[in-house]
Design a protein around this motif. Structure first.
Motif, PDB file in Angstrom:
ATOM      1  N   PRO A  85       0.809  -1.228   0.000  1.00  0.00           N
ATOM      2  CA  PRO A  85       0.000   0.000   0.000  1.00  0.00           C
ATOM      3  C   PRO A  85       0.841   1.276   0.000  1.00  0.00           C
ATOM      4  O   PRO A  85       0.474   2.267  -0.634  1.00  0.00           O
ATOM      5  N   ALA A  86       1.946   1.257   0.714  1.00  0.00           N
ATOM      6  CA  ALA A  86       2.814   2.441   0.771  1.00  0.00           C
ATOM      7  C   ALA A  86       3.399   2.763  -0.602  1.00  0.00           C
ATOM      8  O   ALA A  86       3.518   3.927  -0.997  1.00  0.00           O
ATOM      9  N   GLN A  87       3.736   1.702  -1.350  1.00  0.00           N
ATOM     10  CA  GLN A  87       4.293   1.905  -2.695  1.00  0.00           C
ATOM     11  C   GLN A  87       3.219   2.416  -3.655  1.00  0.00           C
ATOM     12  O   GLN A  87       3.494   3.234  -4.534  1.00  0.00           O
ATOM     13  N   VAL A  88       1.986   1.941  -3.477  1.00  0.00           N
ATOM     14  CA  VAL A  88       0.867   2.441  -4.288  1.00  0.00           C
ATOM     15  C   VAL A  88       0.707   3.941  -4.062  1.00  0.00           C
ATOM     16  O   VAL A  88       0.552   4.719  -5.007  1.00  0.00           O
ATOM     17  N   ALA A  89       0.740   4.350  -2.798  1.00  0.00           N
ATOM     18  CA  ALA A  89       0.619   5.770  -2.472  1.00  0.00           C
ATOM     19  C   ALA A  89       1.764   6.575  -3.094  1.00  0.00           C
ATOM     20  O   ALA A  89       1.568   7.689  -3.592  1.00  0.00           O
ATOM     21  N   GLU A  90       2.959   6.000  -3.071  1.00  0.00           N
ATOM     22  CA  GLU A  90       4.125   6.676  -3.652  1.00  0.00           C
ATOM     23  C   GLU A  90       3.966   6.858  -5.161  1.00  0.00           C
ATOM     24  O   GLU A  90       4.302   7.909  -5.713  1.00  0.00           O
ATOM     25  N   GLU A  91       3.445   5.836  -5.839  1.00  0.00           N
ATOM     26  CA  GLU A  91       3.237   5.902  -7.283  1.00  0.00           C
ATOM     27  C   GLU A  91       2.193   6.958  -7.639  1.00  0.00           C
ATOM     28  O   GLU A  91       2.250   7.584  -8.706  1.00  0.00           O
ATOM     29  N   MET A  92       1.237   7.172  -6.754  1.00  0.00           N
ATOM     30  CA  MET A  92       0.157   8.138  -7.008  1.00  0.00           C
ATOM     31  C   MET A  92       0.502   9.557  -6.546  1.00  0.00           C
ATOM     32  O   MET A  92      -0.243  10.495  -6.821  1.00  0.00           O
ATOM     33  N   ARG A  93       1.619   9.725  -5.867  1.00  0.00           N
ATOM     34  CA  ARG A  93       1.945  11.018  -5.233  1.00  0.00           C
ATOM     35  C   ARG A  93       1.843  12.207  -6.186  1.00  0.00           C
ATOM     36  O   ARG A  93       1.315  13.272  -5.796  1.00  0.00           O
ATOM     37  N   PRO A  94       2.314  12.131  -7.439  1.00  0.00           N
ATOM     38  CA  PRO A  94       2.213  13.292  -8.338  1.00  0.00           C
ATOM     39  C   PRO A  94       0.781  13.770  -8.559  1.00  0.00           C
ATOM     40  O   PRO A  94       0.567  14.917  -8.972  1.00  0.00           O
ATOM     41  N   GLN A  95      -0.183  12.925  -8.304  1.00  0.00           N
ATOM     42  CA  GLN A  95      -1.584  13.285  -8.542  1.00  0.00           C
ATOM     43  C   GLN A  95      -2.220  13.996  -7.340  1.00  0.00           C
ATOM     44  O   GLN A  95      -3.265  14.647  -7.485  1.00  0.00           O
ATOM     45  N   PHE A  96      -1.619  13.870  -6.178  1.00  0.00           N
ATOM     46  CA  PHE A  96      -2.312  14.298  -4.956  1.00  0.00           C
ATOM     47  C   PHE A  96      -2.575  15.804  -4.886  1.00  0.00           C
ATOM     48  O   PHE A  96      -3.657  16.236  -4.476  1.00  0.00           O
ATOM     49  N   ASP A  97      -1.585  16.620  -5.244  1.00  0.00           N
ATOM     50  CA  ASP A  97      -1.764  18.063  -5.164  1.00  0.00           C
ATOM     51  C   ASP A  97      -2.923  18.525  -6.053  1.00  0.00           C
ATOM     52  O   ASP A  97      -3.759  19.340  -5.644  1.00  0.00           O
ATOM     53  N   ARG A  98      -2.946  18.022  -7.269  1.00  0.00           N
ATOM     54  CA  ARG A  98      -4.014  18.401  -8.205  1.00  0.00           C
ATOM     55  C   ARG A  98      -5.378  17.962  -7.687  1.00  0.00           C
ATOM     56  O   ARG A  98      -6.339  18.749  -7.669  1.00  0.00           O
ATOM     57  N   LYS A 125      -4.603  27.436   0.798  1.00  0.00           N
ATOM     58  CA  LYS A 125      -3.436  26.595   0.565  1.00  0.00           C
ATOM     59  C   LYS A 125      -3.196  25.639   1.728  1.00  0.00           C
ATOM     60  O   LYS A 125      -2.730  24.511   1.534  1.00  0.00           O
ATOM     61  N   VAL A 126      -3.509  26.107   2.927  1.00  0.00           N
ATOM     62  CA  VAL A 126      -3.369  25.225   4.093  1.00  0.00           C
ATOM     63  C   VAL A 126      -4.327  24.043   3.967  1.00  0.00           C
ATOM     64  O   VAL A 126      -3.969  22.891   4.238  1.00  0.00           O
ATOM     65  N   ALA A 127      -5.588  24.336   3.547  1.00  0.00           N
ATOM     66  CA  ALA A 127      -6.575  23.255   3.363  1.00  0.00           C
ATOM     67  C   ALA A 127      -6.127  22.288   2.273  1.00  0.00           C
ATOM     68  O   ALA A 127      -6.216  21.070   2.440  1.00  0.00           O
ATOM     69  N   TYR A 128      -5.636  22.862   1.136  1.00  0.00           N
ATOM     70  CA  TYR A 128      -5.133  22.004   0.053  1.00  0.00           C
ATOM     71  C   TYR A 128      -4.005  21.107   0.572  1.00  0.00           C
ATOM     72  O   TYR A 128      -3.973  19.898   0.332  1.00  0.00           O
ATOM     73  N   ALA A 129      -3.079  21.752   1.273  1.00  0.00           N
ATOM     74  CA  ALA A 129      -1.894  21.025   1.743  1.00  0.00           C
ATOM     75  C   ALA A 129      -2.261  19.934   2.743  1.00  0.00           C
ATOM     76  O   ALA A 129      -1.671  18.852   2.749  1.00  0.00           O
ATOM     77  N   ILE A 131      -5.091  18.237   2.903  1.00  0.00           N
ATOM     78  CA  ILE A 131      -5.675  17.095   2.180  1.00  0.00           C
ATOM     79  C   ILE A 131      -4.590  16.348   1.414  1.00  0.00           C
ATOM     80  O   ILE A 131      -4.504  15.123   1.447  1.00  0.00           O
ATOM     81  N   SER A 132      -3.737  17.125   0.702  1.00  0.00           N
ATOM     82  CA  SER A 132      -2.670  16.491  -0.079  1.00  0.00           C
ATOM     83  C   SER A 132      -1.729  15.705   0.815  1.00  0.00           C
ATOM     84  O   SER A 132      -1.286  14.606   0.469  1.00  0.00           O
ATOM     85  N   ARG A 133      -1.430  16.270   2.003  1.00  0.00           N
ATOM     86  CA  ARG A 133      -0.523  15.602   2.940  1.00  0.00           C
ATOM     87  C   ARG A 133      -1.123  14.295   3.449  1.00  0.00           C
ATOM     88  O   ARG A 133      -0.425  13.300   3.649  1.00  0.00           O
ATOM     89  N   ASP A 134      -2.440  14.331   3.667  1.00  0.00           N
ATOM     90  CA  ASP A 134      -3.090  13.150   4.242  1.00  0.00           C
ATOM     91  C   ASP A 134      -3.451  12.088   3.208  1.00  0.00           C
ATOM     92  O   ASP A 134      -3.742  10.949   3.566  1.00  0.00           O
ATOM     93  N   MET A 135      -3.465  12.489   1.931  1.00  0.00           N
ATOM     94  CA  MET A 135      -3.909  11.538   0.906  1.00  0.00           C
ATOM     95  C   MET A 135      -3.089  10.250   0.836  1.00  0.00           C
ATOM     96  O   MET A 135      -3.644   9.176   0.644  1.00  0.00           O
ATOM     97  N   PRO A 136      -1.752  10.301   0.994  1.00  0.00           N
ATOM     98  CA  PRO A 136      -1.008   9.029   1.000  1.00  0.00           C
ATOM     99  C   PRO A 136      -1.505   8.074   2.077  1.00  0.00           C
ATOM    100  O   PRO A 136      -1.610   6.863   1.837  1.00  0.00           O
ATOM    101  N   ASN A 137      -1.805   8.626   3.269  1.00  0.00           N
ATOM    102  CA  ASN A 137      -2.322   7.759   4.333  1.00  0.00           C
ATOM    103  C   ASN A 137      -3.697   7.217   3.989  1.00  0.00           C
ATOM    104  O   ASN A 137      -4.028   6.072   4.298  1.00  0.00           O
ATOM    105  N   VAL A 138      -4.518   8.072   3.330  1.00  0.00           N
ATOM    106  CA  VAL A 138      -5.842   7.620   2.907  1.00  0.00           C
ATOM    107  C   VAL A 138      -5.700   6.481   1.895  1.00  0.00           C
ATOM    108  O   VAL A 138      -6.369   5.444   1.997  1.00  0.00           O
ATOM    109  N   VAL A 139      -4.814   6.672   0.909  1.00  0.00           N
ATOM    110  CA  VAL A 139      -4.598   5.644  -0.112  1.00  0.00           C
ATOM    111  C   VAL A 139      -4.093   4.351   0.524  1.00  0.00           C
ATOM    112  O   VAL A 139      -4.542   3.254   0.177  1.00  0.00           O
TER     113      VAL A 139
END
Length: 408
Positions: A85-98, A125-129, A131-139
Motif C-alpha cells: 500500500p505504501a508503494q501504491v501511495a508513492e506511485e500516485m503522489r504526483p496526482q495528490f496536489d491536483r 493553501k493550508v486546506a489544500y496542503a 488534504i494532499s498531505r493526508d492523501m497518501p495515508n488515505v490511499v
C-alpha cells in the motif's frame, strides 16, 4: 496396348489406402476447424447451420476455465498480498496536489462560494496542503482495506467470463496456442492411421467387393482416426514403459512448454491489472468498493479541513457539510480511474502473474495438468468423433461412385 485396360484395376486397388489416408487427414482437419469456427452461428437457426463447438458454448467454457484457474493457479488474496500500500501511495503522489485542490475547490464553490471566495489564499493553501498531505495515508488505508477484503470487492469469475464472452476469438486462441502441437498431431495422425486402415480395407475389398464396404470403411476411418488421436494426446496420463520405450500422452510431455505459453496468455490477455481494476470499480461488486472509498474519503475530509471545520459547519450547517463531503467522495471516485493509472506497472510487476502461473502449472500433477486442454474435447468429444465418422462415410460413398463406378 491400353495401359488403363491392363493396370486400371491395380491402380484402383492401390488408390484405396491413399484415399483412405486423405479421408483420415481431411476428416480430422475439418473436425478440428468445426470445433473452433465459425465464431458466430452461420445458417438458419435452429435447423440448419453451424457454430464452432467452443464459441457456441463460450459462457460454459469460460466458467469451466475460470473455475480451473481459481482452483489451481490463482489465489486472489495471495496475489494482492504482493502489493505494498505504501508503494501504491508513492506511485500516485504526483496526482495528490491536483486532486486535493480540485476536490476542495469544487465542493466549497458549490455549497458556499461567497465564504470560499473571501477566504485568504493562504488559508486555502493550508486546506489544500492538509488534504494532499493526508492523501497518501488515505490511499494506504484504502489499499490495506481492499487487500483485506479483496474477495468482497473483486468478482474474478465475472471479470473473466465477461472478457471471454466479449472476445470468443481469445477463448479459441488460448486453446489453439497451447495445444498447437497436439492439433498438428491430430491432423497428421489422420493421414498415417488412414493409410494403415486403408491397407486393411484394400485386403477386404480384394475378396469382398460389396457396395457397402467402402462407405463403412470410410465411416470407420473417420471415427477411428479421431478417436485414436484424442487418446494418444491425453493417454497414458502417467509414463508407461513398453519394449524398453516410455510412452505418455503427447500433451503431458510438453507440460513445461505449454505452461510457459499458457501463463503468458493469462497474464497479458486476461489478468492484466487495468482489467482487474476496471472489474473492481465497474463490476458487480462496485458498490462495496464505493462504500469502502466513501468511508475513508469522508474521514480524510474531516481531518483535512482541520481548524476550519467548526467555522464551515457553523456557516454552512451540518446538513450542507455532509453534502460537501458527498461531493468530495464523488469527485474522488470520478478521479480514481485516471489517478490510479501510474500504479498499474508497479502492480503488475509486484504480482508477477506470468511467473506465478507458469510455476504453478509446471508443478501440477499429470492428471491435473491434462484438465487445461481436455475440456475442449470433453465438452463435445462424441460430436467431434461422429462428425469425423460422417465425413468419412461421405468420402467412402464418393470413392465407391467415382473410383469404382458404384459397382454398376
Amino acid at each position: 496396348m491400353n495401359f488403363w485396360a491392363e493396370y486400371g484395376e491395380l491402380i484402383k486397388f492401390a488408390s484405396i489406402p491413399v484415399i483412405s489416408a486423405i479421408i483420415g487427414w481431411g476428416t480430422n482437419v475439418l473436425a478440428l476447424k468445426m470445433t473452433f469456427f465459425p465464431l458466430e452461428f452461420i445458417g438458419i437457426k435452429p435447423f440448419l447451420g453451424w457454430q464452432g463447438i467452443i464459441p457456441s458454448k463460450a459462457e460454459k467454457m469460460s466458467k469451466l476455465s475460470v473455475d480451473l484457474w481459481t482452483s489451481r493457479l490463482v489465489d486472489v488474496k495471495e496475489l494482492f498480498a504482493q502489493i505494498d500500500p505504501a508503494q501504491v501511495a508513492e506511485e500516485m503522489r504526483p496526482q495528490f496536489d491536483r486532486i486535493s485542490k480540485e476536490i476542495m475547490d469544487e465542493f466549497m464553490e458549490q455549497q458556499m462560494p461567497e465564504v470560499w471566495s473571501r477566504l485568504p489564499e493562504g488559508v486555502k493553501k493550508v486546506a489544500y496542503a492538509r488534504i494532499s498531505r493526508d492523501m497518501p495515508n488515505v490511499v494506504k488505508d484504502i489499499m490495506s482495506d481492499v487487500k483485506e477484503n479483496i474477495e468482497d470487492v473483486f468478482d474474478i469469475k465475472a471479470m473473466v467470463v465477461q472478457r471471454l464472452m466479449q472476445d470468443k476469438g481469445l477463448l479459441n486462441e488460448i486453446f489453439l496456442k497451447c495445444g498447437r502441437e497436439e492439433f498438428k498431431f491430430i491432423e497428421r495422425s489422420g493421414l498415417y492411421f488412414g493409410f494403415l486402415f486403408g491397407l486393411v480395407q484394400m485386403g477386404v475389398w480384394f475378396f469382398f467387393q460389396e457396395w457397402w464396404i467402402l462407405p463403412v470403411f470410410g465411416l470407420l476411418v473417420g471415427y477411428a482416426t479421431n478417436w485414436l488421436a484424442l487418446k494418444l494426446i491425453f493417454q497414458p496420463v502417467e509414463p508407461v514403459k513398453f519394449l524398453g520405450m516410455k510412452f505418455q500422452g503427447l500433451f503431458i510431455t510438453r507440460q513445461n512448454e505449454v505452461s510457459a505459453e499458457y501463463a503468458k496468455m493469462l497474464a497479458y490477455e486476461i489478468f492484466t491489472f487495468d482489467r482487474i481494476f476496471a472489474a473492481i470499480v465497474n463490476g458487480p461488486t462496485k458498490q462495496r468498493f464505493v462504500d469502502l472509498i466513501s468511508h475513508h474519503a469522508k474521514n480524510a475530509i474531516d481531518d483535512g479541513v482541520g481548524l476550519s471545520k467548526p467555522l464551515i459547519k457553523f456557516v454552512a450547517g451540518e446538513r450542507n457539510y455532509e453534502k460537501m463531503k458527498n461531493i468530495a467522495v464523488e469527485k474522488t471516485i470520478k478521479e480514481l480511474p485516471s489517478s490510479v493509472k501510474p500504479v498499474f506497472p508497479y502492480a503488475e510487476e509486484a504480482m508477477d502473474l506470468e511467473t506465478v502461473f507458469r510455476t504453478k502449472m509446471q508443478a501440477l500433477s499429470s492428471p491435473d495438468f491434462v484438465d487445461f486442454l481436455r475440456p475442449v474435447f470433453q465438452e463435445d468429444e462424441l460430436k467431434l468423433i461422429l462428425t469425423g465418422a460422417a465425413l468419412g462415410m461421405a468420402a467412402g460413398i464418393g470413392q465407391l461412385i467415382f473410383v469404382f463406378g458404384g459397382l454398376g
